[in-house]
Motif scaffolding. Structure first.
Motif, PDB file in Angstrom:
ATOM      1  N   SER A  94     -27.503 -30.477 -10.298  1.00 23.70           N
ATOM      2  CA  SER A  94     -26.566 -29.444  -9.880  1.00 23.70           C
ATOM      3  C   SER A  94     -26.886 -28.930  -8.482  1.00 23.70           C
ATOM      4  O   SER A  94     -27.993 -29.073  -7.991  1.00 23.70           O
ATOM      5  N   ALA A  95     -25.887 -28.310  -7.876  1.00 24.43           N
ATOM      6  CA  ALA A  95     -26.079 -27.646  -6.589  1.00 24.43           C
ATOM      7  C   ALA A  95     -26.695 -26.284  -6.866  1.00 24.43           C
ATOM      8  O   ALA A  95     -26.158 -25.493  -7.635  1.00 24.43           O
ATOM      9  N   HIS A  96     -27.837 -26.028  -6.264  1.00 24.04           N
ATOM     10  CA  HIS A  96     -28.567 -24.787  -6.484  1.00 24.04           C
ATOM     11  C   HIS A  96     -28.254 -23.769  -5.402  1.00 24.04           C
ATOM     12  O   HIS A  96     -27.836 -24.118  -4.300  1.00 24.04           O
ATOM     13  N   ALA A  97     -28.494 -22.508  -5.723  1.00 16.95           N
ATOM     14  CA  ALA A  97     -28.359 -21.421  -4.758  1.00 16.95           C
ATOM     15  C   ALA A  97     -29.764 -21.000  -4.328  1.00 16.95           C
ATOM     16  O   ALA A  97     -30.696 -21.020  -5.135  1.00 16.95           O
ATOM     17  N   TYR A  98     -29.902 -20.638  -3.063  1.00 18.93           N
ATOM     18  CA  TYR A  98     -31.194 -20.260  -2.514  1.00 18.93           C
ATOM     19  C   TYR A  98     -31.118 -18.897  -1.859  1.00 18.93           C
ATOM     20  O   TYR A  98     -30.084 -18.516  -1.319  1.00 18.93           O
ATOM     21  N   CYS A  99     -32.213 -18.156  -1.895  1.00 21.79           N
ATOM     22  CA  CYS A  99     -32.283 -16.864  -1.231  1.00 21.79           C
ATOM     23  C   CYS A  99     -32.288 -17.103   0.279  1.00 21.79           C
ATOM     24  O   CYS A  99     -33.158 -17.827   0.787  1.00 21.79           O
ATOM     25  N   PRO A 100     -31.346 -16.505   1.031  1.00 27.35           N
ATOM     26  CA  PRO A 100     -31.308 -16.718   2.481  1.00 27.35           C
ATOM     27  C   PRO A 100     -32.483 -16.070   3.212  1.00 27.35           C
ATOM     28  O   PRO A 100     -32.843 -16.505   4.304  1.00 27.35           O
ATOM     29  N   ALA A 130     -35.086 -22.760  -5.653  1.00 26.89           N
ATOM     30  CA  ALA A 130     -33.765 -22.191  -5.948  1.00 26.89           C
ATOM     31  C   ALA A 130     -33.927 -20.873  -6.691  1.00 26.89           C
ATOM     32  O   ALA A 130     -35.003 -20.544  -7.182  1.00 26.89           O
ATOM     33  N   LEU A 131     -32.850 -20.123  -6.782  1.00 25.46           N
ATOM     34  CA  LEU A 131     -32.880 -18.841  -7.480  1.00 25.46           C
ATOM     35  C   LEU A 131     -33.261 -18.988  -8.949  1.00 25.46           C
ATOM     36  O   LEU A 131     -33.826 -18.082  -9.541  1.00 25.46           O
ATOM     37  N   CYS A 132     -32.978 -20.153  -9.535  1.00 27.97           N
ATOM     38  CA  CYS A 132     -33.304 -20.379 -10.945  1.00 27.97           C
ATOM     39  C   CYS A 132     -34.770 -20.777 -11.138  1.00 27.97           C
ATOM     40  O   CYS A 132     -35.232 -20.906 -12.255  1.00 27.97           O
ATOM     41  N   GLY A 133     -35.495 -20.995 -10.039  1.00 28.95           N
ATOM     42  CA  GLY A 133     -36.899 -21.372 -10.127  1.00 28.95           C
ATOM     43  C   GLY A 133     -37.160 -22.850  -9.917  1.00 28.95           C
ATOM     44  O   GLY A 133     -38.300 -23.267  -9.768  1.00 28.95           O
ATOM     45  N   ALA A 134     -36.120 -23.669  -9.893  1.00 26.70           N
ATOM     46  CA  ALA A 134     -36.291 -25.108  -9.663  1.00 26.70           C
ATOM     47  C   ALA A 134     -36.659 -25.351  -8.199  1.00 26.70           C
ATOM     48  O   ALA A 134     -36.123 -24.708  -7.305  1.00 26.70           O
ATOM     49  N   THR A 135     -37.597 -26.254  -7.956  1.00 23.30           N
ATOM     50  CA  THR A 135     -37.985 -26.605  -6.591  1.00 23.30           C
ATOM     51  C   THR A 135     -37.545 -28.026  -6.313  1.00 23.30           C
ATOM     52  O   THR A 135     -37.861 -28.938  -7.072  1.00 23.30           O
ATOM     53  N   CYS A 179     -28.558 -20.601 -11.597  1.00 24.74           N
ATOM     54  CA  CYS A 179     -28.449 -19.995 -10.267  1.00 24.74           C
ATOM     55  C   CYS A 179     -27.229 -19.085 -10.196  1.00 24.74           C
ATOM     56  O   CYS A 179     -27.300 -17.998  -9.623  1.00 24.74           O
ATOM     57  N   GLU A 180     -26.121 -19.521 -10.770  1.00 26.86           N
ATOM     58  CA  GLU A 180     -24.908 -18.698 -10.752  1.00 26.86           C
ATOM     59  C   GLU A 180     -25.136 -17.371 -11.460  1.00 26.86           C
ATOM     60  O   GLU A 180     -24.630 -16.338 -11.020  1.00 26.86           O
ATOM     61  N   ALA A 181     -25.916 -17.372 -12.535  1.00 29.85           N
ATOM     62  CA  ALA A 181     -26.207 -16.132 -13.255  1.00 29.85           C
ATOM     63  C   ALA A 181     -27.054 -15.198 -12.396  1.00 29.85           C
ATOM     64  O   ALA A 181     -26.821 -13.995 -12.357  1.00 29.85           O
ATOM     65  N   VAL A 182     -28.022 -15.748 -11.655  1.00 25.58           N
ATOM     66  CA  VAL A 182     -28.887 -14.925 -10.806  1.00 25.58           C
ATOM     67  C   VAL A 182     -28.106 -14.356  -9.624  1.00 25.58           C
ATOM     68  O   VAL A 182     -28.344 -13.219  -9.215  1.00 25.58           O
ATOM     69  N   VAL A 183     -27.164 -15.113  -9.068  1.00 23.84           N
ATOM     70  CA  VAL A 183     -26.385 -14.662  -7.915  1.00 23.84           C
ATOM     71  C   VAL A 183     -25.624 -13.375  -8.237  1.00 23.84           C
ATOM     72  O   VAL A 183     -25.417 -12.537  -7.364  1.00 23.84           O
ATOM     73  N   GLU A 228     -26.711 -10.911  -9.930  1.00 24.59           N
ATOM     74  CA  GLU A 228     -27.642  -9.779  -9.952  1.00 24.59           C
ATOM     75  C   GLU A 228     -27.713  -9.129  -8.569  1.00 24.59           C
ATOM     76  O   GLU A 228     -27.530  -9.792  -7.557  1.00 24.59           O
ATOM     77  N   SER A 229     -28.022  -7.842  -8.524  1.00 19.81           N
ATOM     78  CA  SER A 229     -28.102  -7.152  -7.231  1.00 19.81           C
ATOM     79  C   SER A 229     -29.396  -7.482  -6.493  1.00 19.81           C
ATOM     80  O   SER A 229     -29.446  -7.416  -5.267  1.00 19.81           O
ATOM     81  N   VAL A 230     -30.450  -7.838  -7.230  1.00 22.62           N
ATOM     82  CA  VAL A 230     -31.725  -8.210  -6.618  1.00 22.62           C
ATOM     83  C   VAL A 230     -32.166  -9.541  -7.218  1.00 22.62           C
ATOM     84  O   VAL A 230     -32.157  -9.723  -8.434  1.00 22.62           O
ATOM     85  N   TYR A 231     -32.545 -10.471  -6.342  1.00 24.21           N
ATOM     86  CA  TYR A 231     -33.007 -11.788  -6.791  1.00 24.21           C
ATOM     87  C   TYR A 231     -34.434 -11.692  -7.337  1.00 24.21           C
ATOM     88  O   TYR A 231     -35.151 -10.730  -7.046  1.00 24.21           O
ATOM     89  N   PRO A 232     -34.903 -12.692  -8.085  1.00 27.46           N
ATOM     90  CA  PRO A 232     -36.263 -12.677  -8.624  1.00 27.46           C
ATOM     91  C   PRO A 232     -37.342 -12.539  -7.540  1.00 27.46           C
ATOM     92  O   PRO A 232     -38.409 -11.996  -7.797  1.00 27.46           O
ATOM     93  N   CYS A 233     -37.053 -12.969  -6.321  1.00 23.21           N
ATOM     94  CA  CYS A 233     -38.012 -12.879  -5.222  1.00 23.21           C
ATOM     95  C   CYS A 233     -38.102 -11.464  -4.662  1.00 23.21           C
ATOM     96  O   CYS A 233     -38.947 -11.168  -3.831  1.00 23.21           O
ATOM     97  N   GLY A 234     -37.172 -10.576  -5.074  1.00 19.84           N
ATOM     98  CA  GLY A 234     -37.175  -9.199  -4.593  1.00 19.84           C
ATOM     99  C   GLY A 234     -36.162  -8.919  -3.499  1.00 19.84           C
ATOM    100  O   GLY A 234     -35.932  -7.773  -3.144  1.00 19.84           O
ATOM    101  N   HIS A 235     -35.547  -9.957  -2.952  1.00 19.50           N
ATOM    102  CA  HIS A 235     -34.532  -9.787  -1.915  1.00 19.50           C
ATOM    103  C   HIS A 235     -33.154  -9.555  -2.540  1.00 19.50           C
ATOM    104  O   HIS A 235     -32.931  -9.903  -3.687  1.00 19.50           O
TER     105      HIS A 235
END
Length: 68
Positions: A8-14, A28-33, A50-54, A56-63
């Motif tokens: 799948s196409a993953h989403a990444y924290c900019p 990726a936001l889901c934790g996959a590298t 990743c779509e579920a994390v997007v 959220e107002s804050v990503y798992p990384c804190g951004h």
């Protein structure tokens, strides 16, 4: 992780990945590298985790999604 998510196409924290180079490992936001192979404007299959994390107002990384 299933093969479907692997392809799948993953989403990444900019903020964490401001300008990844081709082939550079990114998490990726889901934790996959995976190696980075460019951003797709309209991917055929998005990673559901990743779509579920997007949403959220804050990503798992804190951004937040708006940070750069």
């Amino acid at each position: 992780m299933t093969a479907e998510i692997e392809r799948s196409a993953h989403a990444y924290c900019p903020a964490c990945n401001p300008d990844p180079g081709m082939g550079e490992p990114v998490t990726a936001l889901c934790g996959a590298t995976h190696p980075f192979w460019g951003r797709r404007e309209r991917p055929v299959n998005n990673c559901p985790a990743c779509e579920a994390v997007v949403t959220e107002s804050v990503y798992p990384c804190g951004h937040t999604g708006g940070e750069r």
